[in-house]
Design a protein around this motif. Structure first.
Motif, PDB file in Angstrom:
ATOM      1  N   ALA A  37       0.835  -1.210   0.000  1.00  8.50           N
ATOM      2  CA  ALA A  37       0.000   0.000   0.000  1.00  8.50           C
ATOM      3  C   ALA A  37       0.861   1.249   0.000  1.00  8.50           C
ATOM      4  CB  ALA A  37      -0.924  -0.008   1.218  1.00  8.50           C
ATOM      5  N   GLY A  38       1.959   1.214   0.770  1.00  8.74           N
ATOM      6  CA  GLY A  38       2.775   2.404   0.922  1.00  8.74           C
ATOM      7  C   GLY A  38       3.612   2.761  -0.281  1.00  8.74           C
ATOM      8  N   ILE A  39       4.071   1.767  -1.052  1.00 10.26           N
ATOM      9  CA  ILE A  39       5.005   2.065  -2.137  1.00 10.26           C
ATOM     10  C   ILE A  39       4.344   2.848  -3.276  1.00 10.26           C
ATOM     11  CG2 ILE A  39       4.679  -0.096  -3.429  1.00 10.26           C
ATOM     12  CD1 ILE A  39       7.782  -0.050  -3.823  1.00 10.26           C
ATOM     13  N   GLY A  40       3.084   2.519  -3.575  1.00 12.11           N
ATOM     14  CA  GLY A  40       2.378   3.285  -4.600  1.00 12.11           C
ATOM     15  C   GLY A  40       2.117   4.705  -4.148  1.00 12.11           C
ATOM     16  N   ASN A  41       1.746   4.858  -2.888  1.00 14.72           N
ATOM     17  CA  ASN A  41       1.534   6.191  -2.334  1.00 14.72           C
ATOM     18  C   ASN A  41       2.833   6.991  -2.334  1.00 14.72           C
ATOM     19  OD1 ASN A  41      -0.401   7.966  -0.966  1.00 14.72           O
ATOM     20  ND2 ASN A  41       0.955   7.747   0.783  1.00 14.72           N
ATOM     21  N   PHE A  42       3.961   6.310  -2.073  1.00 13.66           N
ATOM     22  CA  PHE A  42       5.269   6.961  -2.101  1.00 13.66           C
ATOM     23  C   PHE A  42       5.567   7.498  -3.499  1.00 13.66           C
ATOM     24  CE2 PHE A  42       9.806   7.171  -2.676  1.00 13.66           C
ATOM     25  CZ  PHE A  42      10.290   7.658  -1.472  1.00 13.66           C
ATOM     26  N   VAL A  43       5.352   6.663  -4.515  1.00 15.30           N
ATOM     27  CA  VAL A  43       5.617   7.091  -5.895  1.00 15.30           C
ATOM     28  C   VAL A  43       4.765   8.303  -6.247  1.00 15.30           C
ATOM     29  CG1 VAL A  43       5.418   6.434  -8.329  1.00 15.30           C
ATOM     30  CG2 VAL A  43       6.340   4.810  -6.675  1.00 15.30           C
ATOM     31  N   GLU A  44       3.486   8.265  -5.852  1.00 16.00           N
ATOM     32  CA  GLU A  44       2.570   9.373  -6.160  1.00 16.00           C
ATOM     33  C   GLU A  44       3.078  10.685  -5.588  1.00 16.00           C
ATOM     34  OE1 GLU A  44      -1.750  11.052  -4.661  1.00 16.00           O
ATOM     35  OE2 GLU A  44      -1.296   8.931  -4.405  1.00 16.00           O
ATOM     36  N   TRP A  45       3.362  10.708  -4.289  1.00 11.42           N
ATOM     37  CA  TRP A  45       3.730  11.958  -3.640  1.00 11.42           C
ATOM     38  C   TRP A  45       5.172  12.353  -3.935  1.00 11.42           C
ATOM     39  CZ3 TRP A  45      -0.023  14.903  -2.452  1.00 11.42           C
ATOM     40  CH2 TRP A  45      -1.250  14.363  -2.042  1.00 11.42           C
TER      41      TRP A  45
ATOM     42  N   ILE B  25       6.294  10.458  13.870  1.00 10.04           N
ATOM     43  CA  ILE B  25       5.213  10.510  14.858  1.00 10.04           C
ATOM     44  C   ILE B  25       3.880   9.978  14.324  1.00 10.04           C
ATOM     45  CG2 ILE B  25       6.282  12.453  16.060  1.00 10.04           C
ATOM     46  CD1 ILE B  25       4.105  14.261  14.857  1.00 10.04           C
ATOM     47  N   CYS B  26       3.811   9.631  13.041  1.00  8.23           N
ATOM     48  CA  CYS B  26       2.557   9.083  12.491  1.00  8.23           C
ATOM     49  C   CYS B  26       2.063   7.845  13.258  1.00  8.23           C
ATOM     50  CB  CYS B  26       2.727   8.748  11.010  1.00  8.23           C
ATOM     51  SG  CYS B  26       2.536  10.154   9.898  1.00  8.23           S
ATOM     52  N   PRO B  27       2.912   6.841  13.492  1.00  8.08           N
ATOM     53  CA  PRO B  27       2.434   5.681  14.258  1.00  8.08           C
ATOM     54  C   PRO B  27       1.967   6.042  15.664  1.00  8.08           C
ATOM     55  CG  PRO B  27       4.463   5.148  13.093  1.00  8.08           C
ATOM     56  CD  PRO B  27       4.281   6.626  12.985  1.00  8.08           C
ATOM     57  N   LEU B  28       2.604   7.043  16.294  1.00  6.29           N
ATOM     58  CA  LEU B  28       2.165   7.484  17.619  1.00  6.29           C
ATOM     59  C   LEU B  28       0.769   8.087  17.542  1.00  6.29           C
ATOM     60  CD1 LEU B  28       5.463   9.153  18.939  1.00  6.29           C
ATOM     61  CD2 LEU B  28       4.600   6.851  19.389  1.00  6.29           C
ATOM     62  N   ALA B  29       0.520   8.848  16.479  1.00  5.22           N
ATOM     63  CA  ALA B  29      -0.822   9.403  16.283  1.00  5.22           C
ATOM     64  C   ALA B  29      -1.833   8.288  16.063  1.00  5.22           C
ATOM     65  CB  ALA B  29      -0.819  10.357  15.087  1.00  5.22           C
TER      66      ALA B  29
ATOM     67  N   SER C 296      -1.662   4.328   9.758  1.00  7.71           N
ATOM     68  CA  SER C 296      -0.741   5.462   9.857  1.00  7.71           C
ATOM     69  C   SER C 296       0.460   5.311   8.935  1.00  7.71           C
ATOM     70  CB  SER C 296      -0.252   5.622  11.299  1.00  7.71           C
ATOM     71  OG  SER C 296       0.613   4.560  11.676  1.00  7.71           O
ATOM     72  N   PHE C 297       0.738   4.080   8.486  1.00  4.37           N
ATOM     73  CA  PHE C 297       1.887   3.887   7.614  1.00  4.37           C
ATOM     74  C   PHE C 297       1.632   4.388   6.192  1.00  4.37           C
ATOM     75  CE2 PHE C 297       2.754   1.023  11.118  1.00  4.37           C
ATOM     76  CZ  PHE C 297       4.094   1.282  11.345  1.00  4.37           C
ATOM     77  N   VAL C 298       0.374   4.659   5.852  1.00  5.36           N
ATOM     78  CA  VAL C 298       0.113   5.313   4.568  1.00  5.36           C
ATOM     79  C   VAL C 298       0.565   6.772   4.633  1.00  5.36           C
ATOM     80  CG1 VAL C 298      -1.625   5.903   2.834  1.00  5.36           C
ATOM     81  CG2 VAL C 298      -1.776   3.724   4.057  1.00  5.36           C
TER      82      VAL C 298
ATOM     83  N   ALA D 128      -8.149   1.779   1.917  1.00  5.24           N
ATOM     84  CA  ALA D 128      -9.159   0.717   2.006  1.00  5.24           C
ATOM     85  C   ALA D 128      -8.495  -0.656   2.026  1.00  5.24           C
ATOM     86  CB  ALA D 128     -10.138   0.821   0.835  1.00  5.24           C
ATOM     87  N   TYR D 129      -7.497  -0.849   1.169  1.00  7.09           N
ATOM     88  CA  TYR D 129      -6.805  -2.133   1.094  1.00  7.09           C
ATOM     89  C   TYR D 129      -6.147  -2.482   2.430  1.00  7.09           C
ATOM     90  CZ  TYR D 129      -4.000  -5.923  -0.849  1.00  7.09           C
ATOM     91  OH  TYR D 129      -3.443  -7.151  -1.104  1.00  7.09           O
ATOM     92  N   LEU D 130      -5.505  -1.491   3.028  1.00  6.11           N
ATOM     93  CA  LEU D 130      -4.822  -1.721   4.295  1.00  6.11           C
ATOM     94  C   LEU D 130      -5.820  -1.893   5.443  1.00  6.11           C
ATOM     95  CD1 LEU D 130      -2.287  -1.940   5.954  1.00  6.11           C
ATOM     96  CD2 LEU D 130      -2.014   0.538   5.843  1.00  6.11           C
TER      97      LEU D 130
END
Length: 445
Positions: free
Chosen positions: A21-29, A293-297, A157-159, A141-143
Protein backbone atom coordinates in the motif's frame (compact mmCIF):
# COMPACT_ATOMS: atom_id res chain seq x y z
CA UNK A 1 -22.60 -12.70 8.05
CA UNK A 2 -19.06 -12.11 9.17
CA UNK A 3 -17.04 -15.08 10.20
CA UNK A 4 -14.23 -14.73 12.70
CA UNK A 5 -11.69 -15.76 10.12
CA UNK A 6 -12.35 -12.70 8.02
CA UNK A 7 -10.98 -10.56 10.84
CA UNK A 8 -7.81 -12.62 11.30
CA UNK A 9 -4.81 -11.71 9.14
CA UNK A 10 -1.30 -12.85 10.00
CA UNK A 11 1.33 -10.24 11.01
CA UNK A 12 3.47 -11.38 8.07
CA UNK A 13 0.64 -10.67 5.62
CA UNK A 14 -0.02 -7.31 7.28
CA UNK A 15 3.63 -6.30 6.82
CA UNK A 16 3.40 -7.15 3.12
CA UNK A 17 0.14 -5.22 2.84
CA UNK A 18 1.71 -2.15 4.46
CA UNK A 19 4.63 -2.22 2.01
CA UNK A 20 2.38 -2.81 -1.01
CA UNK A 21 0.00 0.00 0.00
CA UNK A 22 2.78 2.40 0.92
CA UNK A 23 5.01 2.07 -2.14
CA UNK A 24 2.38 3.29 -4.60
CA UNK A 25 1.53 6.19 -2.33
CA UNK A 26 5.27 6.96 -2.10
CA UNK A 27 5.62 7.09 -5.90
CA UNK A 28 2.57 9.37 -6.16
CA UNK A 29 3.73 11.96 -3.64
CA UNK A 30 7.41 11.74 -4.59
CA UNK A 31 6.46 12.84 -8.08
CA UNK A 32 4.31 15.72 -6.86
CA UNK A 33 7.03 16.89 -4.47
CA UNK A 34 9.86 16.63 -7.00
CA UNK A 35 7.85 18.60 -9.53
CA UNK A 36 7.39 21.37 -6.98
CA UNK A 37 11.01 21.40 -5.79
CA UNK A 38 12.32 21.49 -9.38
CA UNK A 39 9.71 23.95 -10.67
CA UNK A 40 12.22 26.64 -11.64
CA UNK A 41 14.32 24.18 -13.66
CA UNK A 42 11.26 22.65 -15.34
CA UNK A 43 10.07 26.15 -16.21
CA UNK A 44 13.31 26.85 -18.05
CA UNK A 45 13.09 23.59 -20.02
CA UNK A 46 9.42 23.66 -21.03
CA UNK A 47 8.33 27.31 -20.84
CA UNK A 48 11.33 29.40 -21.93
CA UNK A 49 10.59 33.11 -22.13
CA UNK A 50 12.05 36.44 -21.20
CA UNK A 51 9.79 36.52 -18.13
CA UNK A 52 10.93 33.99 -15.52
CA UNK A 53 7.85 34.65 -13.36
CA UNK A 54 5.49 33.90 -16.24
CA UNK A 55 7.34 30.67 -17.01
CA UNK A 56 7.10 29.62 -13.36
CA UNK A 57 3.39 30.42 -13.26
CA UNK A 58 2.83 28.22 -16.31
CA UNK A 59 4.78 25.41 -14.63
CA UNK A 60 2.59 25.64 -11.51
CA UNK A 61 -0.50 25.81 -13.71
CA UNK A 62 0.47 22.43 -15.16
CA UNK A 63 0.98 21.25 -11.55
CA UNK A 64 -2.57 22.37 -10.75
CA UNK A 65 -4.00 20.59 -13.81
CA UNK A 66 -3.16 17.26 -12.19
CA UNK A 67 -5.38 18.15 -9.23
CA UNK A 68 -8.31 18.88 -11.52
CA UNK A 69 -8.16 15.30 -12.80
CA UNK A 70 -7.95 13.68 -9.36
CA UNK A 71 -11.73 13.65 -8.71
CA UNK A 72 -12.32 12.07 -12.13
CA UNK A 73 -9.72 9.41 -11.38
CA UNK A 74 -11.27 8.88 -7.96
CA UNK A 75 -14.69 8.20 -9.48
CA UNK A 76 -13.34 5.94 -12.22
CA UNK A 77 -10.98 3.84 -10.10
CA UNK A 78 -13.35 3.94 -7.12
CA UNK A 79 -16.14 2.33 -9.13
CA UNK A 80 -13.65 -0.13 -10.59
CA UNK A 81 -12.33 -1.03 -7.15
CA UNK A 82 -15.83 -1.67 -5.83
CA UNK A 83 -16.66 -3.88 -8.79
CA UNK A 84 -13.51 -5.91 -9.56
CA UNK A 85 -11.66 -5.56 -6.25
CA UNK A 86 -9.00 -3.45 -4.53
CA UNK A 87 -5.98 -5.52 -5.56
CA UNK A 88 -6.40 -5.34 -9.34
CA UNK A 89 -7.42 -1.68 -9.27
CA UNK A 90 -4.39 -0.66 -7.21
CA UNK A 91 -2.17 -2.56 -9.65
CA UNK A 92 -3.60 -0.39 -12.43
CA UNK A 93 -3.11 2.89 -10.55
CA UNK A 94 0.55 2.25 -9.71
CA UNK A 95 1.29 1.09 -13.26
CA UNK A 96 -0.27 4.21 -14.81
CA UNK A 97 1.31 6.50 -12.24
CA UNK A 98 4.83 5.07 -12.59
CA UNK A 99 4.61 5.05 -16.39
CA UNK A 100 3.47 8.69 -16.54
CA UNK A 101 6.15 9.84 -14.09
CA UNK A 102 8.85 8.01 -16.04
CA UNK A 103 7.66 9.63 -19.27
CA UNK A 104 8.25 13.08 -17.78
CA UNK A 105 11.87 12.10 -17.26
CA UNK A 106 12.11 11.09 -20.94
CA UNK A 107 10.25 14.07 -22.45
CA UNK A 108 12.00 16.21 -25.07
CA UNK A 109 12.23 19.85 -24.01
CA UNK A 110 10.94 23.01 -25.70
CA UNK A 111 14.32 23.47 -27.37
CA UNK A 112 13.95 20.06 -29.08
CA UNK A 113 10.30 19.95 -30.20
CA UNK A 114 8.91 23.41 -29.51
CA UNK A 115 5.36 23.94 -28.26
CA UNK A 116 4.67 20.19 -28.33
CA UNK A 117 6.85 19.83 -25.21
CA UNK A 118 4.61 21.76 -22.77
CA UNK A 119 1.52 20.16 -24.36
CA UNK A 120 2.90 16.68 -23.75
CA UNK A 121 3.91 17.65 -20.22
CA UNK A 122 0.36 18.81 -19.53
CA UNK A 123 -1.15 15.60 -20.90
CA UNK A 124 1.17 13.44 -18.82
CA UNK A 125 0.37 15.47 -15.71
CA UNK A 126 -3.32 14.85 -16.41
CA UNK A 127 -2.64 11.11 -16.53
CA UNK A 128 -0.76 11.37 -13.24
CA UNK A 129 -3.60 13.22 -11.57
CA UNK A 130 -6.10 10.71 -12.93
CA UNK A 131 -4.16 7.73 -11.53
CA UNK A 132 -3.47 9.50 -8.24
CA UNK A 133 -7.22 9.95 -7.79
CA UNK A 134 -7.59 6.22 -7.30
CA UNK A 135 -4.43 5.64 -5.28
CA UNK A 136 -4.71 7.06 -1.76
CA UNK A 137 -8.29 6.08 -0.90
CA UNK A 138 -7.73 2.65 -2.44
CA UNK A 139 -4.49 2.10 -0.53
CA UNK A 140 -6.24 3.06 2.71
CA UNK A 141 -9.16 0.72 2.01
CA UNK A 142 -6.80 -2.13 1.09
CA UNK A 143 -4.82 -1.72 4.30
CA UNK A 144 -7.81 -1.09 6.59
CA UNK A 145 -9.70 -4.11 5.31
CA UNK A 146 -6.77 -6.30 6.38
CA UNK A 147 -6.10 -4.65 9.76
CA UNK A 148 -7.57 -5.75 13.12
CA UNK A 149 -10.36 -3.43 14.28
CA UNK A 150 -8.55 -2.33 17.46
CA UNK A 151 -5.37 -1.27 15.59
CA UNK A 152 -6.69 0.17 12.34
CA UNK A 153 -5.38 3.70 12.86
CA UNK A 154 -1.95 2.38 13.83
CA UNK A 155 -1.67 0.21 10.73
CA UNK A 156 -3.28 2.91 8.60
CA UNK A 157 -0.74 5.46 9.86
CA UNK A 158 1.89 3.89 7.61
CA UNK A 159 0.11 5.31 4.57
CA UNK A 160 0.76 8.89 5.81
CA UNK A 161 4.27 7.73 6.75
CA UNK A 162 4.88 6.92 3.09
CA UNK A 163 3.50 10.35 2.13
CA UNK A 164 5.79 12.33 4.43
CA UNK A 165 8.72 10.06 3.56
CA UNK A 166 8.13 10.74 -0.12
CA UNK A 167 8.30 14.50 0.43
CA UNK A 168 11.45 14.11 2.55
CA UNK A 169 13.09 11.90 -0.10
CA UNK A 170 12.16 14.38 -2.83
CA UNK A 171 13.67 17.25 -0.83
CA UNK A 172 16.91 15.29 -0.31
CA UNK A 173 17.15 14.29 -3.98
CA UNK A 174 16.41 17.81 -5.23
CA UNK A 175 18.91 19.38 -2.85
CA UNK A 176 21.59 16.79 -3.66
CA UNK A 177 21.19 17.36 -7.40
CA UNK A 178 21.34 21.13 -7.11
CA UNK A 179 24.35 20.95 -4.78
CA UNK A 180 26.35 18.46 -6.85
CA UNK A 181 25.57 19.45 -10.45
CA UNK A 182 26.34 22.58 -12.41
CA UNK A 183 23.46 24.68 -13.72
CA UNK A 184 24.17 23.38 -17.23
CA UNK A 185 24.15 19.71 -16.16
CA UNK A 186 21.02 20.23 -14.08
CA UNK A 187 19.20 21.80 -17.01
CA UNK A 188 20.48 19.22 -19.50
CA UNK A 189 19.85 15.93 -17.72
CA UNK A 190 19.98 16.27 -13.93
CA UNK A 191 16.32 17.23 -13.51
CA UNK A 192 15.27 14.01 -15.28
CA UNK A 193 16.81 11.62 -12.73
CA UNK A 194 14.17 11.92 -9.95
CA UNK A 195 11.35 11.17 -12.39
CA UNK A 196 13.14 8.13 -13.78
CA UNK A 197 13.34 6.66 -10.27
CA UNK A 198 9.59 6.00 -10.57
CA UNK A 199 10.13 3.19 -13.09
CA UNK A 200 11.87 0.64 -10.81
CA UNK A 201 9.77 1.70 -7.80
CA UNK A 202 6.59 1.24 -9.80
CA UNK A 203 7.60 -2.21 -11.01
CA UNK A 204 8.43 -3.30 -7.46
CA UNK A 205 5.11 -1.95 -6.24
CA UNK A 206 3.22 -3.67 -9.07
CA UNK A 207 4.89 -7.00 -8.25
CA UNK A 208 4.09 -6.70 -4.54
CA UNK A 209 0.48 -5.78 -5.16
CA UNK A 210 -0.06 -8.51 -7.71
CA UNK A 211 1.37 -11.18 -5.38
CA UNK A 212 -1.00 -10.33 -2.53
CA UNK A 213 -4.56 -11.60 -2.12
CA UNK A 214 -7.74 -9.59 -2.29
CA UNK A 215 -8.95 -8.12 1.02
CA UNK A 216 -11.05 -10.32 3.31
CA UNK A 217 -13.83 -7.72 3.36
CA UNK A 218 -14.21 -7.58 -0.43
CA UNK A 219 -13.97 -11.39 -0.68
CA UNK A 220 -16.87 -11.65 1.79
CA UNK A 221 -18.96 -9.34 -0.39
CA UNK A 222 -18.13 -11.42 -3.47
CA UNK A 223 -19.06 -14.67 -1.75
CA UNK A 224 -22.45 -13.27 -0.82
CA UNK A 225 -22.95 -11.96 -4.39
CA UNK A 226 -23.40 -8.48 -2.93
CA UNK A 227 -20.93 -6.56 -5.15
CA UNK A 228 -22.39 -3.18 -6.13
CA UNK A 229 -23.45 -2.97 -9.77
CA UNK A 230 -23.70 0.84 -9.66
CA UNK A 231 -21.36 1.98 -6.87
CA UNK A 232 -21.48 5.66 -7.87
CA UNK A 233 -25.29 5.72 -7.91
CA UNK A 234 -25.44 3.89 -4.57
CA UNK A 235 -22.87 6.24 -3.07
CA UNK A 236 -24.66 9.42 -4.09
CA UNK A 237 -28.05 8.06 -3.06
CA UNK A 238 -27.10 6.76 0.39
CA UNK A 239 -23.97 8.55 1.56
CA UNK A 240 -24.28 12.20 0.55
CA UNK A 241 -24.46 13.44 4.14
CA UNK A 242 -21.46 11.35 5.23
CA UNK A 243 -19.45 12.60 2.25
CA UNK A 244 -20.21 16.22 3.18
CA UNK A 245 -19.35 15.76 6.87
CA UNK A 246 -16.18 13.78 6.27
CA UNK A 247 -15.24 16.05 3.37
CA UNK A 248 -15.40 19.05 5.71
CA UNK A 249 -12.85 17.41 7.99
CA UNK A 250 -10.63 16.17 5.14
CA UNK A 251 -10.50 19.79 3.95
CA UNK A 252 -8.45 20.60 7.04
CA UNK A 253 -6.29 17.54 6.43
CA UNK A 254 -5.57 18.79 2.91
CA UNK A 255 -4.97 22.41 3.88
CA UNK A 256 -2.73 21.68 6.88
CA UNK A 257 -0.79 19.11 4.85
CA UNK A 258 -0.01 21.50 1.99
CA UNK A 259 0.60 24.45 4.28
CA UNK A 260 3.16 22.40 6.15
CA UNK A 261 4.79 20.42 3.32
CA UNK A 262 4.65 22.75 0.33
CA UNK A 263 3.90 26.34 1.27
CA UNK A 264 6.00 26.66 4.41
CA UNK A 265 9.32 26.37 2.56
CA UNK A 266 8.34 29.44 0.53
CA UNK A 267 6.94 31.23 3.60
CA UNK A 268 10.20 30.75 5.49
CA UNK A 269 12.04 32.51 2.67
CA UNK A 270 9.54 35.28 1.91
CA UNK A 271 8.31 36.15 5.41
CA UNK A 272 11.23 34.86 7.50
CA UNK A 273 14.08 35.83 5.23
CA UNK A 274 15.78 32.43 5.42
CA UNK A 275 17.94 31.27 2.54
CA UNK A 276 16.60 28.58 0.21
CA UNK A 277 19.01 26.03 1.68
CA UNK A 278 17.99 26.76 5.29
CA UNK A 279 14.27 26.78 4.41
CA UNK A 280 14.67 23.41 2.70
CA UNK A 281 16.54 22.05 5.73
CA UNK A 282 13.77 23.19 8.10
CA UNK A 283 11.15 21.55 5.88
CA UNK A 284 13.19 18.34 5.65
CA UNK A 285 13.55 18.08 9.44
CA UNK A 286 9.83 18.69 9.88
CA UNK A 287 8.94 16.02 7.30
CA UNK A 288 11.14 13.44 9.01
CA UNK A 289 9.58 14.40 12.35
CA UNK A 290 6.09 14.00 10.85
CA UNK A 291 6.88 10.54 9.44
CA UNK A 292 8.23 9.39 12.83
CA UNK A 293 5.21 10.51 14.86
CA UNK A 294 2.56 9.08 12.49
CA UNK A 295 2.43 5.68 14.26
CA UNK A 296 2.17 7.48 17.62
CA UNK A 297 -0.82 9.40 16.28
CA UNK A 298 -2.31 6.07 15.17
CA UNK A 299 -1.88 4.60 18.64
CA UNK A 300 -3.54 7.68 20.13
CA UNK A 301 -6.52 7.45 17.78
CA UNK A 302 -7.02 3.74 18.44
CA UNK A 303 -6.98 4.41 22.19
CA UNK A 304 -9.27 7.45 22.42
CA UNK A 305 -11.43 6.95 19.30
CA UNK A 306 -11.94 8.90 16.10
CA UNK A 307 -14.15 11.70 17.44
CA UNK A 308 -11.70 12.64 20.20
CA UNK A 309 -8.85 12.53 17.66
CA UNK A 310 -10.80 14.80 15.31
CA UNK A 311 -11.41 17.25 18.16
CA UNK A 312 -7.77 17.10 19.27
CA UNK A 313 -6.47 17.76 15.75
CA UNK A 314 -8.82 20.70 15.09
CA UNK A 315 -8.30 22.38 18.47
CA UNK A 316 -4.55 21.85 18.32
CA UNK A 317 -4.28 23.46 14.88
CA UNK A 318 -6.48 26.38 15.96
CA UNK A 319 -4.23 26.96 19.00
CA UNK A 320 -0.80 26.51 17.39
CA UNK A 321 -1.21 27.90 13.88
CA UNK A 322 -0.80 31.57 14.84
CA UNK A 323 2.36 31.08 16.95
CA UNK A 324 3.62 28.65 14.30
CA UNK A 325 3.42 31.29 11.55
CA UNK A 326 4.76 33.93 13.94
CA UNK A 327 7.88 31.88 14.72
CA UNK A 328 8.34 30.98 11.04
CA UNK A 329 8.36 34.68 10.12
CA UNK A 330 10.85 35.58 12.86
CA UNK A 331 13.93 34.84 10.77
CA UNK A 332 15.33 32.57 13.48
CA UNK A 333 16.36 29.11 12.33
CA UNK A 334 15.60 27.50 15.71
CA UNK A 335 12.23 29.24 16.08
CA UNK A 336 11.30 28.25 12.54
CA UNK A 337 11.92 24.58 13.32
CA UNK A 338 9.74 24.75 16.42
CA UNK A 339 7.02 26.59 14.50
CA UNK A 340 6.82 24.14 11.61
CA UNK A 341 6.92 21.14 13.96
CA UNK A 342 3.98 22.53 15.92
CA UNK A 343 2.03 22.69 12.68
CA UNK A 344 3.26 19.21 11.76
CA UNK A 345 1.71 17.61 14.86
CA UNK A 346 -1.76 18.86 13.93
CA UNK A 347 -1.30 17.91 10.28
CA UNK A 348 -0.19 14.39 11.25
CA UNK A 349 -3.18 13.86 13.56
CA UNK A 350 -5.49 14.97 10.76
CA UNK A 351 -3.81 12.72 8.20
CA UNK A 352 -3.78 9.61 10.38
CA UNK A 353 -7.41 9.83 11.50
CA UNK A 354 -8.45 10.65 7.92
CA UNK A 355 -6.83 7.41 6.68
CA UNK A 356 -9.01 5.48 9.12
CA UNK A 357 -12.21 7.46 8.60
CA UNK A 358 -12.10 7.10 4.81
CA UNK A 359 -12.67 3.37 5.21
CA UNK A 360 -14.72 3.31 8.42
CA UNK A 361 -17.33 5.82 7.30
CA UNK A 362 -18.50 3.84 4.27
CA UNK A 363 -19.64 0.22 3.75
CA UNK A 364 -17.58 -2.33 1.84
CA UNK A 365 -19.80 -2.34 -1.26
CA UNK A 366 -19.05 1.31 -2.06
CA UNK A 367 -16.09 2.06 0.21
CA UNK A 368 -13.60 2.70 -2.59
CA UNK A 369 -15.93 4.97 -4.58
CA UNK A 370 -17.24 7.00 -1.65
CA UNK A 371 -13.86 7.48 0.02
CA UNK A 372 -12.13 8.41 -3.25
CA UNK A 373 -14.78 11.04 -4.03
CA UNK A 374 -14.56 12.50 -0.52
CA UNK A 375 -10.77 12.58 -0.39
CA UNK A 376 -10.12 13.94 -3.87
CA UNK A 377 -12.76 16.65 -3.82
CA UNK A 378 -11.42 17.99 -0.51
CA UNK A 379 -7.80 17.84 -1.68
CA UNK A 380 -8.61 19.50 -5.00
CA UNK A 381 -10.53 22.38 -3.40
CA UNK A 382 -8.36 22.98 -0.33
CA UNK A 383 -5.05 21.19 -0.95
CA UNK A 384 -4.20 22.19 -4.49
CA UNK A 385 -5.22 25.80 -3.84
CA UNK A 386 -3.41 26.20 -0.50
CA UNK A 387 -0.21 27.93 -1.78
CA UNK A 388 -2.24 30.17 -4.11
CA UNK A 389 -4.76 31.23 -1.44
CA UNK A 390 -2.04 31.82 1.15
CA UNK A 391 -0.04 33.99 -1.26
CA UNK A 392 -3.17 35.94 -2.26
CA UNK A 393 -4.16 36.54 1.38
CA UNK A 394 -0.76 38.00 2.22
CA UNK A 395 -0.93 40.22 -0.87
CA UNK A 396 -4.51 41.34 -0.20
CA UNK A 397 -4.15 42.00 3.53
CA UNK A 398 -0.50 42.98 3.77
CA UNK A 399 -0.13 40.62 6.72
CA UNK A 400 2.23 37.65 6.67
CA UNK A 401 0.03 36.01 9.30
CA UNK A 402 -3.21 36.04 7.28
CA UNK A 403 -2.83 32.39 6.11
CA UNK A 404 -3.02 31.37 9.79
CA UNK A 405 -6.52 32.84 10.09
CA UNK A 406 -7.58 31.01 6.92
CA UNK A 407 -6.48 27.71 8.43
CA UNK A 408 -8.35 28.54 11.68
CA UNK A 409 -11.56 29.16 9.71
CA UNK A 410 -11.23 25.82 7.89
CA UNK A 411 -10.43 24.10 11.21
CA UNK A 412 -13.74 25.32 12.66
CA UNK A 413 -15.57 23.95 9.60
CA UNK A 414 -13.67 20.65 9.96
CA UNK A 415 -14.55 20.41 13.64
CA UNK A 416 -18.26 20.73 12.89
CA UNK A 417 -18.10 18.18 10.09
CA UNK A 418 -15.94 15.68 11.95
CA UNK A 419 -18.05 15.71 15.10
CA UNK A 420 -21.19 15.11 13.03
CA UNK A 421 -19.81 11.66 12.17
CA UNK A 422 -20.48 8.67 14.45
CA UNK A 423 -17.70 6.93 16.39
CA UNK A 424 -16.27 4.22 14.13
CA UNK A 425 -13.04 3.08 15.79
CA UNK A 426 -14.32 -0.38 16.73
CA UNK A 427 -16.76 -1.22 13.95
CA UNK A 428 -16.22 -4.18 11.64
CA UNK A 429 -15.35 -3.41 8.03
CA UNK A 430 -16.51 -6.86 6.93
CA UNK A 431 -20.13 -5.88 6.36
CA UNK A 432 -22.29 -7.57 3.76
CA UNK A 433 -25.71 -6.22 2.81
CA UNK A 434 -27.50 -3.52 0.92
CA UNK A 435 -26.35 0.07 0.94
CA UNK A 436 -29.45 1.09 2.87
CA UNK A 437 -28.74 -1.49 5.58
CA UNK A 438 -25.07 -0.51 5.83
CA UNK A 439 -25.85 3.20 5.98
CA UNK A 440 -28.51 2.68 8.65
CA UNK A 441 -26.15 0.52 10.72
CA UNK A 442 -23.45 3.19 10.59
CA UNK A 443 -25.82 5.98 11.62
CA UNK A 444 -27.12 3.89 14.53
CA UNK A 445 -23.62 3.69 15.94
Amino acid sequence: MTSPSTEQVSPQTLRKVIIAAGIGNFVEWFDFAVYGFLATTIAQQFFPSGDASAALLKTFAVFAVAFAFRPLGGIFFGMLGDRIGRKRTLAMTILLMAAATTLIGLLPTYAAIGVAAPILLSLIRCAQGFSAGGEYAGACAYLMEHAPSDKRAWYGSFVPVSTFSAFAAAAVVAYALEASLSAEAMGSWGWRLPFLIAAPLGLVGLYLRWKLDETPAFEAVKQEHAVAHSPLKDTLRNHGAAICCLGAFVSLTALSFYMFTTYFATYLQVAGGLSRALALLVSLLALIFAAVICPLAGLYSDRVGRRVTVMTACVLLIVVVYPSFLMASSGSFAASIVGVMLLAVGAVLCGVVTAALLSETFPTRTRYTASAITYNMAYTLFGGTAPLVATWLISATGSNLSPAFYLIAVALLALAGGLALPETSRISLHDVGTEEQSAAALVSR
